[in-house]
Enzyme design. Structure first.
Site, PDB file in Angstrom:
ATOM      1  N   TYR A 118      44.381  28.429  36.780  1.00 55.24           N
ATOM      2  CA  TYR A 118      44.190  29.866  36.993  1.00 55.24           C
ATOM      3  C   TYR A 118      43.292  30.115  38.210  1.00 55.24           C
ATOM      4  O   TYR A 118      43.609  30.923  39.080  1.00 55.24           O
ATOM      5  CB  TYR A 118      43.573  30.487  35.743  1.00 55.24           C
ATOM      6  CG  TYR A 118      43.248  31.963  35.891  1.00 55.24           C
ATOM      7  CD1 TYR A 118      44.258  32.921  35.930  1.00 55.24           C
ATOM      8  CD2 TYR A 118      41.922  32.393  35.988  1.00 55.24           C
ATOM      9  CE1 TYR A 118      43.960  34.264  36.062  1.00 55.24           C
ATOM     10  CE2 TYR A 118      41.612  33.733  36.120  1.00 55.24           C
ATOM     11  CZ  TYR A 118      42.642  34.667  36.164  1.00 55.24           C
ATOM     12  OH  TYR A 118      42.337  35.993  36.311  1.00 55.24           O
ATOM     13  N   ASN A 147      33.884  39.010  33.831  1.00 51.89           N
ATOM     14  CA  ASN A 147      34.563  39.444  32.603  1.00 51.89           C
ATOM     15  C   ASN A 147      34.534  40.968  32.510  1.00 51.89           C
ATOM     16  O   ASN A 147      33.479  41.584  32.661  1.00 51.89           O
ATOM     17  CB  ASN A 147      33.849  38.853  31.384  1.00 51.89           C
ATOM     18  CG  ASN A 147      33.883  37.347  31.375  1.00 51.89           C
ATOM     19  OD1 ASN A 147      34.873  36.737  30.982  1.00 51.89           O
ATOM     20  ND2 ASN A 147      32.800  36.725  31.817  1.00 51.89           N
TER      21      ASN A 147
END
Length: 398
Positions: A118, A147
């Site tokens: 990723y 996040n």
């Protein structure tokens, strides 16, 4: 301004799209210099012709499209690099050099646990967009998001906060292996604010020292200036205190701009219908009722008092505690008398003219319903929570 948002159905895309719709439709007037004309909302199931039209006419592109959890690892590169190539080639086709924003990730640093398929796909996307900027002269804004959390985030996907909020709100179990793990979190409204700054030419720039963001005016990358670093344990403790609020009536401290305030809003967005309302304990007798509404950790508590016609309540005084009485329905008389004095202060109150009356420390006070037919409804605030071990309440008739 014509704006293209790719990944428009995703978490960030949906929040940004709705914010821009509000500006476009005149519902949000906090950005008077920003005009939104056409919004092109593109996602994986959109027709190719929409991307063509948008790339021809867009004045700004937000590329929020990406792949987070594919079934096959090779889909990381296909989704995070391949679509970016398609987008940029389409812009080139129409000689459109409008500003382009790329949603990357801190995982593109490829440091430690971030050295993954990723992360490598995100890094490849960054390199592609930076090269496009050099080639075409277009302004390229690359954001490495930490996040994200906030309303509409999908639980059990790639956000621990969304999963915790959803599970605790719905009485489902959660797993925390190490409560001391620290996360850097970006709230969705702060992200949207930064995206609007980018639209207005006011993007915040930064560089990276390892995985740490360092804000600087000439930085190659861009970032939201507001993030929060909190541990998993702190998040879970806050969420449990939010879940307990209907039972304790205690509202935790949620200062302006705090992580707690943003997390509480996020938690509430996951409540099921049956928890969107909760019953309060009414203390009733022949005189009417008294119900505690809300308690705060440091700023007292709110209650509502209902007095039946002709009833007098109160007849007590406090040393230190003080209150506001606010009649919101009916007609009444509030009386106060300084202890040791004969002088009575009369305050005629009515729901037709709402006012707040101080209950003064050292003054015995009451409230009388002057109506023969209607209840008297009074909102009350006390500067401290009621403590049965030290009630600071002493009976004395006014």
């Amino acid at each position: 301004m014509n704006i293209l948002i790719t990944g428009a159905a995703g978490f960030a895309g949906k929040n940004l799209s709705e914010a821009l719709k509000n500006i476009r439709d005149g519902k949000d007037k906090t950005h008077p210099a920003l005009t939104v004309d056409e919004l092109y909302l593109y996602d994986i199931d959109s027709p190719a012709c929409l991307l063509e039209e948008a790339c021809e006419k867009a004045d700004f592109v937000f590329n929020l499209a990406g792949v987070n959890r594919p079934e096959n690892p090779e889909d990381f590169m296909r989704g995070n690099f391949g679509f970016g190539s398609t987008l940029l080639e389409t812009l080139k086709k129409y000689n459109n050099t409008c500003p382009v924003m790329l949603a990357s990730s801190v995982q593109a640093t490829l440091i430690g646990r971030y050295d993954s398929d990723y992360g490598r796909s995100k890094k490849a996307g960054e390199d592609l967009f930076f090269e496009y900027g050099k080639e075409t002269g277009a302004d390229v804004l690359v954001y490495r998001f930490p996040n994200l959390f906030g309303k509409w985030c999908r639980p059990n996907y790639n956000s621990a906060v969304a999963t915790f909020c959803n599970n605790i709100a719905n009485d489902l179990p959660i797993t925390v292996n190490d409560p001391s793990v620290c996360l850097e979190l970006l709230y969705i409204d702060d992200l949207v604010d930064e995206m609007i700054c980018a639209l207005e030419g006011r993007a915040h720039h930064c560089e990276f020292e390892g995985i740490d963001t360092v804000m600087c005016e000439k930085g190659r990358f861009c970032a939201s200036p507001v993030t929060h670093k909190v541990t998993l344990g702190e998040i879970v403790d806050l969420l449990h205190s939010f879940a307990d609020q209907p039972k304790t009536l205690v509202m935790p401290e949620i200062p302006e701009g705090s992580f707690a305030k943003k997390l509480y809003s996020t938690y509430l967005s996951y409540l099921p219908r049956e928890k969107a309302s909760f019953e309060l304990k009414m203390n009733t007798d022949s005189r009417g009722s008294f119900t505690e509404l809300l308690k705060t950790e440091k700023c007292g508590q709110f209650s509502v008092n209902i007095s039946k016609p002709g009833i007098t309540k109160g007849q007590h005084w406090h040393n230190t505690k003080w209150e506001f009485f606010i009649v919101v329905s009916g007609k009444g008389l509030i009386q106060q008398r300084k202890v040791g004095s004969d002088e009575v202060l009369d305050f005629y109150v009515s729901g037709e003219r709402i006012e707040a009356v101080h209950m003064l420390p050292g003054y015995t006070h009451n409230i009388i319903n002057l109506s023969d037919t209607e209840d008297l409804v009074t909102l009350m605030w006390a500067n401290e929570q009621f403590d049965t071990s030290c009630p600071d309440t002493f009976f004395e008739v006014v």
